[in-house]
Design an enzyme around this catalytic site. Structure first.
Site, PDB file in Angstrom:
ATOM      1  N   ASN A 104      -5.602  -9.312  -7.751  1.00  0.00           N
ATOM      2  CA  ASN A 104      -5.594 -10.115  -6.521  1.00  0.00           C
ATOM      3  C   ASN A 104      -6.902 -10.867  -6.291  1.00  0.00           C
ATOM      4  OD1 ASN A 104      -6.109  -7.170  -6.199  1.00  0.00           O
ATOM      5  ND2 ASN A 104      -6.947  -7.847  -4.246  1.00  0.00           N
ATOM      6  N   THR A 121       0.838  -1.208   0.000  1.00  0.00           N
ATOM      7  CA  THR A 121       0.000   0.000   0.000  1.00  0.00           C
ATOM      8  C   THR A 121       0.868   1.252   0.000  1.00  0.00           C
ATOM      9  OG1 THR A 121      -1.768  -1.150   1.172  1.00  0.00           O
ATOM     10  CG2 THR A 121      -1.739   1.254   1.368  1.00  0.00           C
ATOM     11  N   SER A 168       5.283  -6.518  -1.633  1.00  0.00           N
ATOM     12  CA  SER A 168       4.934  -6.682  -0.221  1.00  0.00           C
ATOM     13  C   SER A 168       5.407  -8.074   0.200  1.00  0.00           C
ATOM     14  CB  SER A 168       3.417  -6.567  -0.087  1.00  0.00           C
ATOM     15  OG  SER A 168       3.067  -6.662   1.259  1.00  0.00           O
ATOM     16  N   ALA A 169       6.304  -8.124   1.197  1.00  0.00           N
ATOM     17  CA  ALA A 169       6.949  -9.403   1.540  1.00  0.00           C
ATOM     18  C   ALA A 169       5.976 -10.464   2.048  1.00  0.00           C
ATOM     19  CB  ALA A 169       8.034  -9.164   2.589  1.00  0.00           C
ATOM     20  N   GLN A 192       1.155  -9.137  -6.312  1.00  0.00           N
ATOM     21  CA  GLN A 192       0.768 -10.559  -6.382  1.00  0.00           C
ATOM     22  C   GLN A 192       1.686 -11.374  -7.303  1.00  0.00           C
ATOM     23  OE1 GLN A 192      -1.438 -12.192  -4.582  1.00  0.00           O
ATOM     24  NE2 GLN A 192      -2.539 -10.507  -3.617  1.00  0.00           N
ATOM     25  N   CYS A 218     -18.427  -6.547   5.174  1.00  0.00           N
ATOM     26  CA  CYS A 218     -18.989  -5.311   5.712  1.00  0.00           C
ATOM     27  C   CYS A 218     -19.207  -5.511   7.209  1.00  0.00           C
ATOM     28  CB  CYS A 218     -20.250  -4.893   4.968  1.00  0.00           C
ATOM     29  SG  CYS A 218     -21.604  -6.005   5.158  1.00  0.00           S
TER      30      CYS A 218
HETATM   31  N1  PLP Z   1      -1.756  -4.566  -4.284  1.00  0.00           N
HETATM   32  C1  PLP Z   1      -2.276  -5.783  -4.414  1.00  0.00           C
HETATM   33  C2  PLP Z   1      -2.516  -6.338  -5.786  1.00  0.00           C
HETATM   34  C3  PLP Z   1      -2.589  -6.558  -3.288  1.00  0.00           C
HETATM   35  O1  PLP Z   1      -3.109  -7.772  -3.429  1.00  0.00           O
HETATM   36  C4  PLP Z   1      -2.344  -5.995  -2.006  1.00  0.00           C
HETATM   37  C5  PLP Z   1      -2.718  -6.738  -0.784  1.00  0.00           C
HETATM   38  O2  PLP Z   1      -3.671  -7.476  -0.757  1.00  0.00           O
HETATM   39  C6  PLP Z   1      -1.787  -4.715  -1.928  1.00  0.00           C
HETATM   40  C7  PLP Z   1      -1.500  -4.035  -3.082  1.00  0.00           C
HETATM   41  C8  PLP Z   1      -1.501  -4.082  -0.597  1.00  0.00           C
HETATM   42  O3  PLP Z   1      -0.388  -4.696  -0.003  1.00  0.00           O
HETATM   43  P1  PLP Z   1      -0.133  -4.567   1.594  1.00  0.00           P
HETATM   44  O4  PLP Z   1      -1.044  -5.540   2.250  1.00  0.00           O
HETATM   45  O5  PLP Z   1       1.299  -4.947   1.758  1.00  0.00           O
HETATM   46  O6  PLP Z   1      -0.394  -3.174   1.949  1.00  0.00           O
END
Ligand code: PLP
Length: 385
Positions: A152, A72, A200-201, A180, A328
């Protein structure tokens, strides 16, 4: 009760070797990497070795890797900095993007006066490349294209090289969210030609709270988080040394075992598709999810032929963890924006979407357990319907 985890696109269990590498580092290396004494230098050395390891695996230069706290933050950093520091005036994106991209783009639109266009998608969720080309050529404004490498939720894969070529025709910047796909495919980021990518690790059996942004060397950003000037003044804050070490170990393991794990997971996905088609008549798969060539091999997105927003609870009671889109506050799930952008209202009303996502730790027995529970739920529903 046997518990089955099939939500690996949300997060993955950490490899024992990653935990061990982090624990070693925690015991031995507690200096602040910005300190000039030996404790600091040791921490700095661990971080830079890890950066080099990751950069080598992705065929990029270490200075192109900026450590962040997650996917993120990486996506935020890239999109916000493109607008604030590169003079981007227009963003082309899609309704399939992860929320952290969609929300950030929306903010650029509402608070920074950025023109935002969303590419057309077909009912499979495939990006309409002709529409992208048309949109790119329609304005001389400096443009950022942000389209994810793999979705995702439904797993659709983007033709990254095609998008790069289209961007090159008009000199647009290209960001692809690779959260992903990094560690799941043998990616050479320079060969792909993207300007920006994100990682994202925790999606590749590494720790939570650590990721990175890939920013091409020729592009000069300023920090979004200001302070002590860490990360070559691109992201201030004392670095998460243990996280970085864990992420590098996770990357190393992911690429070392990639072919073997991929074969195993593809086998599970194929088996799941066959069994679900046999046991649950009327089941459908969303997007290109059931096509191994066109979708992420770790994700299978399906829809059951009846509407049951509480299915997550029912599966949970039987020990099965999968994803149902966005939850929700009542605990019932509402249909996600991604599903809404590819299905008709009628299809949505008559079905229940579910995302199953696999890792190297899953087995055929996990799939059998899932299918058996889904079959019971489907039969119960058919009787009460
Ligand atoms: N982008 C994609 C395609 C994702 O699947 C995710 C997490 O689900 C993120 C970004 C966000 O990653 P993080 O959980 O490390 O913030």
């Amino acid at each position: 009760m046997q518990r089955v985890y099939l939500d690996n696109a949300a997060t993955t269990p950490m490899h024992e070797e990653v935990i061990a590498a982090m624990a070693d580092c925690m015991r031995s290396t507690y200096g602040n990497p910005s300190s000039t004494h030996v404790f600091g230098r040791e921490a700095k050395a661990q971080m830079e070795l890890s950066r080099k390891k990751i950069a080598d695996l992705l065929h990029v230069h270490p200075s192109e890797i900026v450590f962040t706290s997650c996917g993120t933050e990486s996506n935020n950093f890239i999109i916000r900095s493109s607008v604030e520091h590169l003079g981007v005036e227009r963003i082309i994106t899609s309704t399939l993007e992860h929320k952290c991209v969609q929300e950030t783009v929306h903010e650029m639109e509402t608070h920074h006066n950025i023109e935002v266009l969303r590419v057309k998608l077909d009912s499979w969720g495939t990006v309409d490349y002709a529409d992208l080309e048309e949109k790119l050529k329609a304005s001389p404004k400096k443009t950022l294209v942000t389209l994810m490498h793999a979705n995702n939720e439904i797993g659709n894969l983007l033709d990254v090289k095609k998008v790069r070529a289209l961007c090159d025709e008009v000199g647009a910047y290209f960001h692809t969210d690779t959260v992903q796909t990094l560690g799941h495919y043998p990616l050479d980021l320079h060969d792909l030609g993207v300007d920006f990518a994100s990682c994202s690790a925790h999606k590749l059996h590494g720790p939570k709270g650590i990721g990175f942004a890939f920013v091409k060397k020729s592009i000069h950003f300023k920090p979004q988080i200001t302070g002590g000037g860490q990360e070559r003044n691109l992201r201030s804050g004392t670095e998460n040394v243990y996280g970085v070490v864990g992420m590098a170990k996770a990357f190393e393991m992911a690429l070392q075992d990639l072919d073997q794990h991929r074969q195993h997971i593809e086998g599970l996905k194929t088996y799941a598709i066959e069994r679900l088609r046999t046991e649950i008549p009327g089941i459908e798969f969303n997007g290109h999810s059931a096509d191994l060539e066109k979708s992420l091999y770790t994700v299978l997105s399906l829809r059951l032929p009846f509407n049951n927003p509480l299915i997550g609870f029912e599966l949970e009671l039987k020990g099965i963890a999968v994803s149902q889109g966005s939850a929700c506050s009542s605990g019932a799930a509402k249909v996600s924006a991604v599903i809404q952008s590819i299905l008709t209202p009628e299809q949505i009303e008559k079905s229940t979407p579910l995302r199953i996502s696999f890792s190297c730790y899953n087995t055929k027995e996990d799939i059998d357990a899932l299918v058996s529970v889904l079959k019971q739920v489907a039969e119960k529903h058919m009787v009460t319907a």
